[in-house]
Design a protein around this motif. Structure first.
Motif, PDB file in Angstrom:
ATOM      1  N   LEU A   9       0.808  -1.220   0.000  1.00  0.00           N
ATOM      2  CA  LEU A   9       0.000   0.000   0.000  1.00  0.00           C
ATOM      3  C   LEU A   9       0.839   1.267   0.000  1.00  0.00           C
ATOM      4  CD1 LEU A   9      -2.813  -0.983   2.533  1.00  0.00           C
ATOM      5  CD2 LEU A   9      -2.999  -0.834   0.066  1.00  0.00           C
ATOM      6  N   LEU A  10       2.177   1.135  -0.048  1.00  0.00           N
ATOM      7  CA  LEU A  10       3.029   2.323   0.060  1.00  0.00           C
ATOM      8  C   LEU A  10       2.816   3.288  -1.108  1.00  0.00           C
ATOM      9  CD1 LEU A  10       6.432   0.938   1.437  1.00  0.00           C
ATOM     10  CD2 LEU A  10       4.719   2.326   2.617  1.00  0.00           C
ATOM     11  N   HIS A  11       2.642   2.754  -2.319  1.00  0.00           N
ATOM     12  CA  HIS A  11       2.425   3.637  -3.476  1.00  0.00           C
ATOM     13  C   HIS A  11       1.115   4.416  -3.309  1.00  0.00           C
ATOM     14  CE1 HIS A  11       5.666   2.656  -6.317  1.00  0.00           C
ATOM     15  NE2 HIS A  11       5.638   1.453  -5.787  1.00  0.00           N
ATOM     16  N   ALA A  12       0.065   3.728  -2.888  1.00  0.00           N
ATOM     17  CA  ALA A  12      -1.213   4.403  -2.688  1.00  0.00           C
ATOM     18  C   ALA A  12      -1.112   5.426  -1.561  1.00  0.00           C
ATOM     19  CB  ALA A  12      -2.305   3.374  -2.375  1.00  0.00           C
ATOM     20  N   GLN A  42      11.798   6.560  -1.205  1.00  0.00           N
ATOM     21  CA  GLN A  42      12.194   6.346  -2.599  1.00  0.00           C
ATOM     22  C   GLN A  42      11.023   6.575  -3.542  1.00  0.00           C
ATOM     23  OE1 GLN A  42      13.763   2.385  -2.583  1.00  0.00           O
ATOM     24  NE2 GLN A  42      15.682   2.960  -1.574  1.00  0.00           N
ATOM     25  N   ILE A  43       9.836   6.127  -3.152  1.00  0.00           N
ATOM     26  CA  ILE A  43       8.644   6.321  -3.978  1.00  0.00           C
ATOM     27  C   ILE A  43       8.355   7.808  -4.153  1.00  0.00           C
ATOM     28  CG2 ILE A  43       6.131   6.017  -4.060  1.00  0.00           C
ATOM     29  CD1 ILE A  43       6.583   3.318  -2.626  1.00  0.00           C
ATOM     30  N   GLN A 116       5.894   0.454 -10.475  1.00  0.00           N
ATOM     31  CA  GLN A 116       5.207  -0.488  -9.590  1.00  0.00           C
ATOM     32  C   GLN A 116       5.306  -1.916 -10.108  1.00  0.00           C
ATOM     33  OE1 GLN A 116       1.172   0.743  -8.332  1.00  0.00           O
ATOM     34  NE2 GLN A 116       1.695   2.805  -8.998  1.00  0.00           N
ATOM     35  N   VAL A 117       5.162  -2.083 -11.428  1.00  0.00           N
ATOM     36  CA  VAL A 117       5.245  -3.415 -12.026  1.00  0.00           C
ATOM     37  C   VAL A 117       6.602  -4.055 -11.714  1.00  0.00           C
ATOM     38  CG1 VAL A 117       5.454  -4.620 -14.236  1.00  0.00           C
ATOM     39  CG2 VAL A 117       3.550  -3.061 -13.851  1.00  0.00           C
ATOM     40  N   VAL A 118       7.669  -3.297 -11.933  1.00  0.00           N
ATOM     41  CA  VAL A 118       9.008  -3.829 -11.674  1.00  0.00           C
ATOM     42  C   VAL A 118       9.210  -4.070 -10.179  1.00  0.00           C
ATOM     43  CG1 VAL A 118      11.483  -3.323 -11.805  1.00  0.00           C
ATOM     44  CG2 VAL A 118       9.995  -2.800 -13.739  1.00  0.00           C
ATOM     45  N   TYR A 172      -1.032  -5.986  -6.054  1.00  0.00           N
ATOM     46  CA  TYR A 172      -1.598  -4.645  -5.918  1.00  0.00           C
ATOM     47  C   TYR A 172      -0.907  -3.730  -6.905  1.00  0.00           C
ATOM     48  CZ  TYR A 172      -3.768  -0.807  -3.283  1.00  0.00           C
ATOM     49  OH  TYR A 172      -4.542   0.256  -2.899  1.00  0.00           O
ATOM     50  N   LEU A 173      -1.684  -3.070  -7.809  1.00  0.00           N
ATOM     51  CA  LEU A 173      -1.103  -2.246  -8.854  1.00  0.00           C
ATOM     52  C   LEU A 173      -2.016  -1.059  -9.142  1.00  0.00           C
ATOM     53  CD1 LEU A 173       1.186  -1.996 -10.989  1.00  0.00           C
ATOM     54  CD2 LEU A 173      -0.231  -3.347 -12.529  1.00  0.00           C
ATOM     55  N   ASP A 174      -1.427   0.133  -9.167  1.00  0.00           N
ATOM     56  CA  ASP A 174      -2.170   1.351  -9.467  1.00  0.00           C
ATOM     57  C   ASP A 174      -3.388   1.516  -8.552  1.00  0.00           C
ATOM     58  OD1 ASP A 174      -2.551   3.724 -10.857  1.00  0.00           O
ATOM     59  OD2 ASP A 174      -3.879   2.812 -12.335  1.00  0.00           O
TER      60      ASP A 174
END
Length: 245
Positions: A9-12, A42-43, A116-118, A172-174
């Motif tokens: 959930l870090l990206h979100a 980093q994100i 995110q994919v990578v 979990y993506l986008d």
């Protein structure tokens, strides 16, 4: 939430897409976990870099010609009224600016998804959590997703072509829960992420190299696909052609 759920959930969280309760849980976790705090930093650094250094886009020649022709028509019809020429030009400039901003935001979003994919691919290898359901039988893997997601992915085994199915998992993506199918070419794992497409028109695989990994993305049968691996681009494209048929 446990450590792995927090990482997903870090990206979100960095994009302010979480509700207050989940965001507070992540904040509490980050205050005590150095690893997740570094990942979150980093994100944010990546997002800031993409925002500050986004490339500019030149308007298409046809659009520029249309703008100039419209300005000439308006000037002629109004006997070259300076005010009307100015307002017409301002209106077209606003449209042009909107087009440029749209292309810029779309490019930044696509770059963020590739990141995110990578990251998901690398995490699945490091955490030894490559699959939730381990099977080369498509009739075992596909039913496993029933009730866990609101769409039905196509699942096939391509062992006869040298790309055997290893299994599948949820990822979990986008900001959304997606399907991750895992294949293998010799000793090279391939993660394939699948989610419903907003635009349903078919597209051919588009390739790029990111952080040492090859990534292909395309749309097929109303689904968006991303295939990522350290496999060479030629063999990864061969694999994507199997999925796209």
């Amino acid at each position: 939430m446990n450590h792995d759920e927090i990482r997903e959930l870090l990206h979100a969280y960095a994009d302010d897409e979480l509700d207050v309760i989940n965001a507070r849980q992540i904040e509490q976790h980050l205050s005590a976990c150095d690893e997740c705090r570094r990942s979150e930093e980093q994100i944010r650094a990546l997002r800031e870099a993409m925002t500050e250094h986004t490339p500019g886009y030149r308007a298409p020649a046809r659009l520029r010609r249309n703008i100039r022709a419209a300005l000439r028509r308006e000037a002629k019809e109004t006997h070259f009224s300076p005010w009307l020429v100015f307002t017409t030009g301002a209106a077209f400039a606003a449209v042009l600016l909107g087009l440029i901003l749209f292309q810029t935001v779309r490019g930044s979003r696509e770059n963020a998804i590739v990141d995110q994919v990578v990251a998901n691919h690398v995490r699945s290898l490091l955490a030894t959590h490559l699959v939730d359901v381990a099977s080369s039988d498509q009739h075992t893997v596909k039913p496993w997703f029933d009730g866990k997601i609101d769409f039905a992915p196509d699942v096939h085994d391509f062992a006869i072509s040298g790309f055997p199915l290893v299994g599948g998992r949820l990822d979990y993506l986008d900001g959304k829960t997606v399907v991750a199918l895992v294949y293998q070419r010799n000793k090279h794992p391939i993660n394939v992420f699948i989610m419903p497409a907003i635009k349903t028109s078919e597209t051919s695989p588009d390739s790029l190299s990111y952080r040492g990994y090859n990534v292909l993305s395309w749309t097929h049968r109303e689904m968006n696909y991303w295939a990522v691996s350290d496999l060479n681009d030629t063999e990864l494209r061969q694999f994507s052609s199997l999925l796209a048929h």
